[in-house]
Scaffold this motif. Structure first.
Motif, short mmCIF file in Angstrom:
data_model
loop_
_atom_site.label_atom_id
_atom_site.label_comp_id
_atom_site.label_asym_id
_atom_site.label_seq_id
_atom_site.Cartn_x
_atom_site.Cartn_y
_atom_site.Cartn_z
N SER A 1 -42.19 9.71 19.78
CA SER A 1 -43.59 10.09 19.65
C SER A 1 -44.38 8.89 19.13
CB SER A 1 -43.73 11.29 18.70
OG SER A 1 -45.06 11.79 18.71
N SER B 1 -42.75 7.15 12.71
CA SER B 1 -43.33 7.84 13.86
C SER B 1 -43.60 9.30 13.57
CB SER B 1 -42.35 7.72 15.05
OG SER B 1 -42.70 8.59 16.11
N TYR B 2 -44.42 9.89 14.43
CA TYR B 2 -44.66 11.33 14.38
C TYR B 2 -43.38 12.12 14.68
CZ TYR B 2 -49.80 11.22 14.10
OH TYR B 2 -51.10 11.06 13.70
N ARG C 1 -46.73 5.29 14.23
CA ARG C 1 -47.92 5.25 13.38
C ARG C 1 -47.90 4.14 12.34
NH1 ARG C 1 -51.65 7.75 16.12
NH2 ARG C 1 -52.91 7.43 14.26
#
Length: 263
Positions: free
Chosen positions: A232, A250-251, A235
């Motif tokens: 995903s 990450s998400y 970030r």
């Protein structure tokens, strides 16, 4: 459960309720440790004078309202060249990057060029900034000029102009000569959610919303590698102190450490 397995809860030494009227998206601590900065979807940047030894505020908040959208990221410039009190902030709205002298309480520059929300900022070498945006580009800025000096992406958006504001009323300087580097990434390009530069200032790392990461040679002007460590949006990306490893979050709820020492 043994005491060894029970983590000790950290002690909260300072708090400020309802510091903003909206959600707080980003925070930063100045290199000298005497200023705390926050950005919110109430469109305000706040800077709080702070004593790190006593953990108390030492003066009233400074409020800056130059943004017309959510502030997604902010950072203080590091190094003696900038004096440690120059704040960089960016986000939604007009998609500008604003620089502010927190000691004088004055705006310095409004850097324009991005055509999508700015999601990430990174500063290094005293005067350099990297910005990642939903317009699928990374831009490099040099505050000594001040100007956008390089654009990395699959397409070139905007003119890369910059203008003075606030402390330089009526003065405007435009810079049209911007180096544009088109990078062909397998599967296309994606919004840039995170950026970081290694301690030597030679290597850029980005995290994209399509779960990919890119390594880019700043001095050589070329992409070194693109890979997909997550499932995903990536970030957050950060180099280890020696730039031997890249940490990504990450998400997908995972963190990963990539070894950058191989071929």
């Amino acid at each position: 459960t043994s005491a060894y397995n029970t983590p000790k809860q950290p002690v909260v030494r300072f708090k400020r309720n309802k510091h903003h009227k909206g959600s707080i998206y980003c925070v930063a601590w100045s290199p000298c440790g005497q200023l705390l900065a926050t950005g919110s979807n109430d469109k305000y940047v706040k800077v709080l004078p702070f004593n790190a030894e006593t953990c108390n505020a030492t003066g009233p908040d400074l409020e800056f309202s130059m943004h017309d959208g959510t502030i997604r990221d902010l950072a203080f410039m590091e190094g003696p060249e900038s004096g440690g009190a120059i704040l960089i902030s960016a986000g939604a709205g007009d998609c500008n990057i604003y620089t502010t002298d927190c000691q004088r309480g004055q705006g310095l520059h409004a850097l324009s060029g991005h055509t999508g929300h700015i999601l990430a900022l990174y500063t290094w070498s005293g005067w350099m900034i990297a910005s990642g945006s939903q317009d699928k580009t990374v831009r490099f800025w040099d505050l000594r000029v001040p100007s956008c000096v390089r654009v990395v992406g699959t397409t070139f958006h905007g003119t890369g102009k910059t203008s003075y504001h606030a402390s330089n009323p009526g003065m405007k300087i435009d810079f049209e000569d911007v180096q544009v580097y088109k990078v062909n990434v397998r599967g296309g390009w994606s919004a840039v959610a995170s950026v970081a530069v290694d301690p030597s200032g030679r290597l850029l790392a980005t995290g994209q919303e399509d779960s990919s990461c890119m390594l880019y040679d700043i001095r050589g002007g070329r992409m070194v590698q693109s890979y997909h460590p997550h499932g995903s949006d990536v970030r957050s990306v950060r180099f280890s102190p020696g730039a031997h490893y890249l940490l990504t979050g990450s998400y997908d709820m995972k963190i990963k450490v990539a070894d950058l020492q191989g071929n």
